[in-house]
Write a protein that holds these residues in place. Structure first.
Motif, PDB file in Angstrom:
ATOM      1  N   PHE A 182     -13.178  -0.391  12.540  1.00  0.00           N
ATOM      2  CA  PHE A 182     -13.680   0.632  11.631  1.00  0.00           C
ATOM      3  C   PHE A 182     -14.359  -0.086  10.478  1.00  0.00           C
ATOM      4  N   GLN A 208     -15.458  -5.307   7.131  1.00  0.00           N
ATOM      5  CA  GLN A 208     -16.414  -4.990   6.067  1.00  0.00           C
ATOM      6  C   GLN A 208     -17.574  -5.978   6.131  1.00  0.00           C
ATOM      7  N   LEU A 241      -5.377  -5.836   0.806  1.00  0.00           N
ATOM      8  CA  LEU A 241      -4.160  -6.656   0.771  1.00  0.00           C
ATOM      9  C   LEU A 241      -4.274  -7.845   1.715  1.00  0.00           C
ATOM     10  N   GLU A 282     -13.120  -6.344  -8.383  1.00  0.00           N
ATOM     11  CA  GLU A 282     -12.791  -7.095  -7.173  1.00  0.00           C
ATOM     12  C   GLU A 282     -11.764  -8.192  -7.478  1.00  0.00           C
ATOM     13  N   ASP A 317     -19.026   0.579   1.943  1.00  0.00           N
ATOM     14  CA  ASP A 317     -19.399   1.723   1.108  1.00  0.00           C
ATOM     15  C   ASP A 317     -20.587   2.436   1.742  1.00  0.00           C
ATOM     16  N   LEU A 332      -1.083  -4.397 -10.711  1.00  0.00           N
ATOM     17  CA  LEU A 332      -1.712  -3.236 -10.072  1.00  0.00           C
ATOM     18  C   LEU A 332      -3.205  -3.487  -9.933  1.00  0.00           C
ATOM     19  N   GLY A 333      -3.771  -3.116  -8.762  1.00  0.00           N
ATOM     20  CA  GLY A 333      -5.203  -3.267  -8.558  1.00  0.00           C
ATOM     21  C   GLY A 333      -5.717  -2.188  -7.635  1.00  0.00           C
ATOM     22  N   GLY A 334      -7.022  -2.213  -7.376  1.00  0.00           N
ATOM     23  CA  GLY A 334      -7.631  -1.183  -6.538  1.00  0.00           C
ATOM     24  C   GLY A 334      -8.459  -0.239  -7.395  1.00  0.00           C
ATOM     25  N   LEU A 368     -10.377   1.863 -12.684  1.00  0.00           N
ATOM     26  CA  LEU A 368     -11.043   2.901 -13.481  1.00  0.00           C
ATOM     27  C   LEU A 368     -10.197   3.317 -14.688  1.00  0.00           C
ATOM     28  N   THR A 394      -5.936   2.100  10.154  1.00  0.00           N
ATOM     29  CA  THR A 394      -6.261   0.683   9.923  1.00  0.00           C
ATOM     30  C   THR A 394      -5.366   0.086   8.846  1.00  0.00           C
ATOM     31  N   VAL A 437     -15.534  -0.388   6.973  1.00  0.00           N
ATOM     32  CA  VAL A 437     -15.161   0.324   5.744  1.00  0.00           C
ATOM     33  C   VAL A 437     -16.231   0.202   4.656  1.00  0.00           C
ATOM     34  N   LEU A 441      -7.266  -3.544   4.045  1.00  0.00           N
ATOM     35  CA  LEU A 441      -8.077  -4.769   4.010  1.00  0.00           C
ATOM     36  C   LEU A 441      -7.937  -5.500   2.673  1.00  0.00           C
ATOM     37  N   LYS A 498       0.873  -1.183   0.000  1.00  0.00           N
ATOM     38  CA  LYS A 498       0.000   0.000   0.000  1.00  0.00           C
ATOM     39  C   LYS A 498       0.903   1.223   0.000  1.00  0.00           C
ATOM     40  N   ASN A 516      -6.840  14.591  -3.855  1.00  0.00           N
ATOM     41  CA  ASN A 516      -6.912  14.084  -2.487  1.00  0.00           C
ATOM     42  C   ASN A 516      -7.917  14.872  -1.633  1.00  0.00           C
TER      43      ASN A 516
HETATM   44  C1  B12 Z   1     -10.772   2.711   4.585  1.00  0.00           C
HETATM   45  C2  B12 Z   1     -10.697   3.828   3.565  1.00  0.00           C
HETATM   46  C3  B12 Z   1      -9.715   4.773   3.722  1.00  0.00           C
HETATM   47  C4  B12 Z   1      -8.662   4.651   4.782  1.00  0.00           C
HETATM   48  C5  B12 Z   1      -7.551   3.748   4.218  1.00  0.00           C
HETATM   49  C6  B12 Z   1      -7.007   2.829   5.279  1.00  0.00           C
HETATM   50  C7  B12 Z   1      -6.118   1.762   4.699  1.00  0.00           C
HETATM   51  N1  B12 Z   1      -5.169   1.390   5.487  1.00  0.00           N
HETATM   52  O1  B12 Z   1      -6.268   1.296   3.590  1.00  0.00           O
HETATM   53  C8  B12 Z   1      -8.225   6.134   4.940  1.00  0.00           C
HETATM   54  C9  B12 Z   1      -9.060   6.820   6.007  1.00  0.00           C
HETATM   55  C10 B12 Z   1      -6.761   6.312   5.274  1.00  0.00           C
HETATM   56  C11 B12 Z   1      -8.625   6.699   3.586  1.00  0.00           C
HETATM   57  C12 B12 Z   1      -8.098   7.827   3.066  1.00  0.00           C
HETATM   58  C13 B12 Z   1      -8.497   8.371   1.856  1.00  0.00           C
HETATM   59  N2  B12 Z   1      -9.498   7.943   1.091  1.00  0.00           N
HETATM   60 CO1  B12 Z   1     -10.489   6.335   1.423  1.00  0.00          CO
HETATM   61  N3  B12 Z   1     -11.612   4.868   1.647  1.00  0.00           N
HETATM   62  C14 B12 Z   1     -11.617   3.910   2.492  1.00  0.00           C
HETATM   63  C15 B12 Z   1     -12.803   2.985   2.213  1.00  0.00           C
HETATM   64  C16 B12 Z   1     -13.945   3.413   3.140  1.00  0.00           C
HETATM   65  C17 B12 Z   1     -12.555   1.497   2.376  1.00  0.00           C
HETATM   66  C18 B12 Z   1     -11.377   0.909   1.589  1.00  0.00           C
HETATM   67  C19 B12 Z   1     -11.377  -0.572   1.830  1.00  0.00           C
HETATM   68  O2  B12 Z   1     -10.660  -1.065   2.690  1.00  0.00           O
HETATM   69  N4  B12 Z   1     -12.253  -1.309   1.127  1.00  0.00           N
HETATM   70  C20 B12 Z   1     -12.383  -2.741   1.268  1.00  0.00           C
HETATM   71  C21 B12 Z   1     -11.497  -3.471   0.247  1.00  0.00           C
HETATM   72  C22 B12 Z   1     -11.641  -4.969   0.405  1.00  0.00           C
HETATM   73  O3  B12 Z   1     -11.957  -3.077  -1.023  1.00  0.00           O
HETATM   74  P1  B12 Z   1     -11.013  -2.341  -2.095  1.00  0.00           P
HETATM   75  O4  B12 Z   1      -9.988  -1.524  -1.418  1.00  0.00           O
HETATM   76  O5  B12 Z   1     -11.854  -1.713  -3.127  1.00  0.00           O
HETATM   77  O6  B12 Z   1     -10.242  -3.588  -2.743  1.00  0.00           O
HETATM   78  C23 B12 Z   1     -10.843  -4.509  -3.628  1.00  0.00           C
HETATM   79  C24 B12 Z   1     -10.589  -4.195  -5.100  1.00  0.00           C
HETATM   80  O7  B12 Z   1     -10.429  -2.815  -5.344  1.00  0.00           O
HETATM   81  C25 B12 Z   1      -9.390  -4.998  -5.458  1.00  0.00           C
HETATM   82  N5  B12 Z   1      -8.060  -4.526  -5.142  1.00  0.00           N
HETATM   83  C26 B12 Z   1      -7.682  -3.540  -4.310  1.00  0.00           C
HETATM   84  N6  B12 Z   1      -6.355  -3.425  -4.277  1.00  0.00           N
HETATM   85  C27 B12 Z   1      -5.849  -4.362  -5.072  1.00  0.00           C
HETATM   86  C28 B12 Z   1      -4.520  -4.683  -5.366  1.00  0.00           C
HETATM   87  C29 B12 Z   1      -4.262  -5.730  -6.232  1.00  0.00           C
HETATM   88  C30 B12 Z   1      -2.842  -6.094  -6.542  1.00  0.00           C
HETATM   89  C31 B12 Z   1      -5.337  -6.445  -6.812  1.00  0.00           C
HETATM   90  C32 B12 Z   1      -5.048  -7.579  -7.742  1.00  0.00           C
HETATM   91  C33 B12 Z   1      -6.667  -6.114  -6.527  1.00  0.00           C
HETATM   92  C34 B12 Z   1      -6.921  -5.087  -5.640  1.00  0.00           C
HETATM   93  O8  B12 Z   1      -9.633  -6.172  -4.711  1.00  0.00           O
HETATM   94  C35 B12 Z   1     -10.130  -5.818  -3.417  1.00  0.00           C
HETATM   95  C36 B12 Z   1     -10.989  -6.912  -2.905  1.00  0.00           C
HETATM   96  O9  B12 Z   1     -12.102  -7.122  -3.735  1.00  0.00           O
HETATM   97  C37 B12 Z   1     -13.102   3.319   0.714  1.00  0.00           C
HETATM   98  C38 B12 Z   1     -14.526   3.079   0.296  1.00  0.00           C
HETATM   99  C39 B12 Z   1     -14.753   1.597   0.119  1.00  0.00           C
HETATM  100  N7  B12 Z   1     -15.766   1.116   0.764  1.00  0.00           N
HETATM  101  O10 B12 Z   1     -14.009   0.899  -0.552  1.00  0.00           O
HETATM  102  C40 B12 Z   1     -12.652   4.780   0.637  1.00  0.00           C
HETATM  103  C41 B12 Z   1     -12.046   5.278  -0.669  1.00  0.00           C
HETATM  104  C42 B12 Z   1     -11.058   4.258  -1.166  1.00  0.00           C
HETATM  105  N8  B12 Z   1     -11.298   6.460  -0.236  1.00  0.00           N
HETATM  106  C43 B12 Z   1     -11.352   7.434  -1.056  1.00  0.00           C
HETATM  107  C44 B12 Z   1     -10.696   8.684  -0.877  1.00  0.00           C
HETATM  108  C45 B12 Z   1     -11.077   9.776  -1.836  1.00  0.00           C
HETATM  109  C46 B12 Z   1      -9.772   8.868   0.136  1.00  0.00           C
HETATM  110  C47 B12 Z   1      -8.966  10.123   0.398  1.00  0.00           C
HETATM  111  C48 B12 Z   1      -8.388  10.848  -0.820  1.00  0.00           C
HETATM  112  C49 B12 Z   1      -9.880  11.062   1.168  1.00  0.00           C
HETATM  113  C50 B12 Z   1      -9.243  12.037   2.085  1.00  0.00           C
HETATM  114  N9  B12 Z   1      -8.805  13.175   1.594  1.00  0.00           N
HETATM  115  O11 B12 Z   1      -9.178  11.774   3.250  1.00  0.00           O
HETATM  116  C51 B12 Z   1      -7.836   9.597   1.305  1.00  0.00           C
HETATM  117  C52 B12 Z   1      -6.563   9.307   0.490  1.00  0.00           C
HETATM  118  C53 B12 Z   1      -6.158   7.887   0.416  1.00  0.00           C
HETATM  119  C54 B12 Z   1      -4.928   7.682  -0.436  1.00  0.00           C
HETATM  120  N10 B12 Z   1      -4.326   6.516  -0.370  1.00  0.00           N
HETATM  121  O12 B12 Z   1      -4.459   8.491  -1.165  1.00  0.00           O
HETATM  122  C55 B12 Z   1     -12.181   7.087  -2.269  1.00  0.00           C
HETATM  123  C56 B12 Z   1     -11.259   6.821  -3.454  1.00  0.00           C
HETATM  124  C57 B12 Z   1     -11.828   7.328  -4.776  1.00  0.00           C
HETATM  125  C58 B12 Z   1     -10.787   7.259  -5.833  1.00  0.00           C
HETATM  126  N11 B12 Z   1     -11.199   7.271  -7.071  1.00  0.00           N
HETATM  127  O13 B12 Z   1      -9.616   7.206  -5.568  1.00  0.00           O
HETATM  128  C59 B12 Z   1     -13.004   5.848  -1.763  1.00  0.00           C
HETATM  129  C60 B12 Z   1     -13.326   4.818  -2.827  1.00  0.00           C
HETATM  130  C61 B12 Z   1     -14.317   6.381  -1.151  1.00  0.00           C
HETATM  131  C62 B12 Z   1     -15.291   6.845  -2.237  1.00  0.00           C
HETATM  132  N12 B12 Z   1     -16.386   6.149  -2.433  1.00  0.00           N
HETATM  133  O14 B12 Z   1     -15.077   7.827  -2.898  1.00  0.00           O
HETATM  134  N13 B12 Z   1      -9.560   5.904   3.003  1.00  0.00           N
END
Ligand code: B12
Length: 435
Positions: free
Chosen positions: A202, A159, A29, A111, A206, A88-90, A95, A24, A204, A27, A7, A356
């Motif tokens: 926490f 979650q 990863l 996902e 949506d 790369l993912g996420g 998008l 936190t 997370v 999640l 990350k 950001n």
């Molecule tokens: C927790 C969270 C945070 C935490 C992060 C904690 C941490 N240690 O990761 C904190 C509070 C720090 C944070 C900060 C920010 N966040 Co935030 N956050 C979230 C939140 C609520 C949950 C993320 C999560 O854990 N999801 C659960 C996991 C399982 O899902 P996922 O990450 O999508 O991953 C899945 C897939 O994407 C994919 N995947 C993900 N990574 C990878 C990597 C690989 C290699 C592969 C193969 C697949 C893969 O597989 C996963 C499992 O299915 C999301 C909304 C959401 N519900 O997702 C917003 C979200 C990610 N955040 C967002 C934003 C805007 C921010 C901030 C810019 C806001 C701010 N100014 O505070 C900052 C900046 C973060 C940064 N890195 O630059 C936006 C991102 C939008 C975008 N287009 O980038 C989201 C989507 C909210 C939204 N709906 O707009 N955030």
């Protein structure tokens, strides 16, 4: 295989530079690690420890939302120069897969769960793009490998549901194929939480409140686990006092309310048609149950002018919220908002590191870009000063919090007493050569 999951850092920059603890673990990863049975997996959070660049890894996976995409690309480029393949993912690579592919051997769209086993099986002959076409059944997933996280996190990410039913114009989720709303069974979420050692969770999700009957049942189910938890919540979270009572009993310690704007035309322009509940009443009800309230505000909508800031501040202070975050509207690529601004020639930069919520990356209608950034950042200092003056009126809430759990009150003292971020924010703006 020796797999490294990363990350990229974001905490150490900008207004959040003062954060000494990352809240936190990532999640996503933890989930990828759980899906990598039979392989050696290391998870690195660059906010906590340096990336171990070396050619000793067989495969590197990097996760990133938009704001840290340039940092993720730099990490990926370096590993690839060492001959290590990178996936790369996420959210951002999902998008913008073509852009991400310039820095990776393979990109995952959506996902990870349906495709990660296929990637491991294909290795080393990876396809350029893996698309998760099916919606993941949350009960079929393994539990995330939180044991691989660095021990310094303050809370555990959990979650219960995925997906959302809203259509906000600035949210990426509305157009993607994995938007569908799904719930995890109560047994599964109970099992997951019962294995977590940290006292704080926490959620997370949506949107944890799409189905309030589910949320209520989930809260009842986890009550015996005696955790404290927080989450983001919609404005109507406190509409039913019985519901709030159940949430409080289950350990709900604080909510961040997604207000977005107190200005009705601005809320409408974000397609946020939810009934705007009386904030003061909502805060009073949540406080009565010892639940802290934060507010999330966004500025820069087309109807926002210079007056909206003072009006919002008066409204917030009068409402009695404990904390607030103030964001600059950010049109993320992949959203209708970005498409509209692009068509109108209003996008000022596509340097994703500025996406950001702290920078103004588009031309607002009724404010200058620099003015919007400065006014939003100034809200932090103003809020802290006004809130300090109002401290005595909030004393009963702090006392109730203390009675509920002295440990909770102590651990969350910074949240409830709200530290000013104004000085950090202004230093950041001076140093960043704001656009
Ligand atoms: C927790 C969270 C945070 C935490 C992060 C904690 C941490 N240690 O990761 C904190 C509070 C720090 C944070 C900060 C920010 N966040 Co935030 N956050 C979230 C939140 C609520 C949950 C993320 C999560 O854990 N999801 C659960 C996991 C399982 O899902 P996922 O990450 O999508 O991953 C899945 C897939 O994407 C994919 N995947 C993900 N990574 C990878 C990597 C690989 C290699 C592969 C193969 C697949 C893969 O597989 C996963 C499992 O299915 C999301 C909304 C959401 N519900 O997702 C917003 C979200 C990610 N955040 C967002 C934003 C805007 C921010 C901030 C810019 C806001 C701010 N100014 O505070 C900052 C900046 C973060 C940064 N890195 O630059 C936006 C991102 C939008 C975008 N287009 O980038 C989201 C989507 C909210 C939204 N709906 O707009 N955030």
């Amino acid at each position: 295989m020796n797999i490294l999951l990363i990350k990229p850092a974001w905490y150490r920059a900008g207004p959040f530079a003062h954060c000494v603890n990352v809240l936190t673990g990532p999640l996503s990863l933890g989930m990828l690690a759980a899906l990598s049975k039979g392989h050696d997996v290391t998870i690195i959070d660059q906010d906590i420890e340096p990336v171990p660049f070396s050619d000793a890894w067989d495969l590197v996976g990097v996760t990133t939302p938009t704001a840290s995409a340039p940092a993720a690309y730099a990490i990926a480029d370096k590993f690839r120069s060492l001959g290590v393949p990178v996936v790369l993912g996420g959210i951002h690579p999902s998008l913008m897969p073509e852009e991400a592919l310039k820095h990776a051997d393979s990109v995952v769209v959506g996902e990870a769960e349906p495709v990660w086993p296929e990637i491991l099986a294909d290795f080393p002959r990876l396809k350029a793009c893996y698309r998760a076409d099916t919606l993941v059944d949350l009960d079929a997933l393994p539990l995330p490998r939180r044991d691989l996280f660095h021990p310094s996190y303050r809370a555990a990410a959990v979650q219960a549901t995925r997906g959302c039913v809203n259509h906000f114009r600035y949210c990426y989720l509305q157009n993607v194929s994995w938007k569908g709303y799904r719930q995890q069974s109560l047994d599964k979420i109970y099992e997951d939480i019962s294995l977590i050692k940290e006292p704080y969770l926490f959620f997370v999700d949506d949107n944890l409140f799409v189905d309030k009957a589910y949320t209520r049942a989930m809260a009842e189910r986890i009550t015996p686990l005696k955790k404290f938890w927080s989450c983001q919540a919609p404005m109507d979270v406190a509409a039913d006092e019985g519901f709030v009572r159940v949430l409080a009993r289950s350990g709900l310690a604080g909510v961040m309310l997604g207000l977005d704007s107190i200005h009705a035309p601005s809320r409408r322009s974000a397609a946020k048609y939810d009934e705007f509940f009386n904030l003061k009443h909502t805060v009073k009800r949540l406080h009565a149950h010892g639940i802290g309230v934060g507010a999330m505000l966004v500025f820069g909508f087309d109807h926002d002018d210079a007056e909206v800031f003072a009006k919002t501040m008066d409204y917030l202070v009068a409402s009695g919220v404990d904390s607030a975050v103030f964001f600059t509207l950010t049109p993320y690529p992949g959203t209708p908002l970005f498409a509209d601004f692009k068509k109108e020639g209003r996008i000022l930069t596509e340097d994703w590191s500025c996406y950001n919520w702290m920078h103004t990356v588009f031309r607002p209608r009724r404010l200058f870009p620099q003015e919007l950034t400065a006014r939003v950042q100034a809200m932090y200092g103003q809020f802290a000063r006004r809130k300090c003056r109002k401290f005595l009126t909030q004393l009963p809430f702090y006392v109730r919090m203390l009675a509920r759990s002295p440990r909770l009150a102590w651990d969350l003292r910074h949240y409830f007493w709200f530290q000013s971020r104004a000085s950090t924010a202004s230093t950041f703006l001076e140093n960043s050569g704001d656009i």
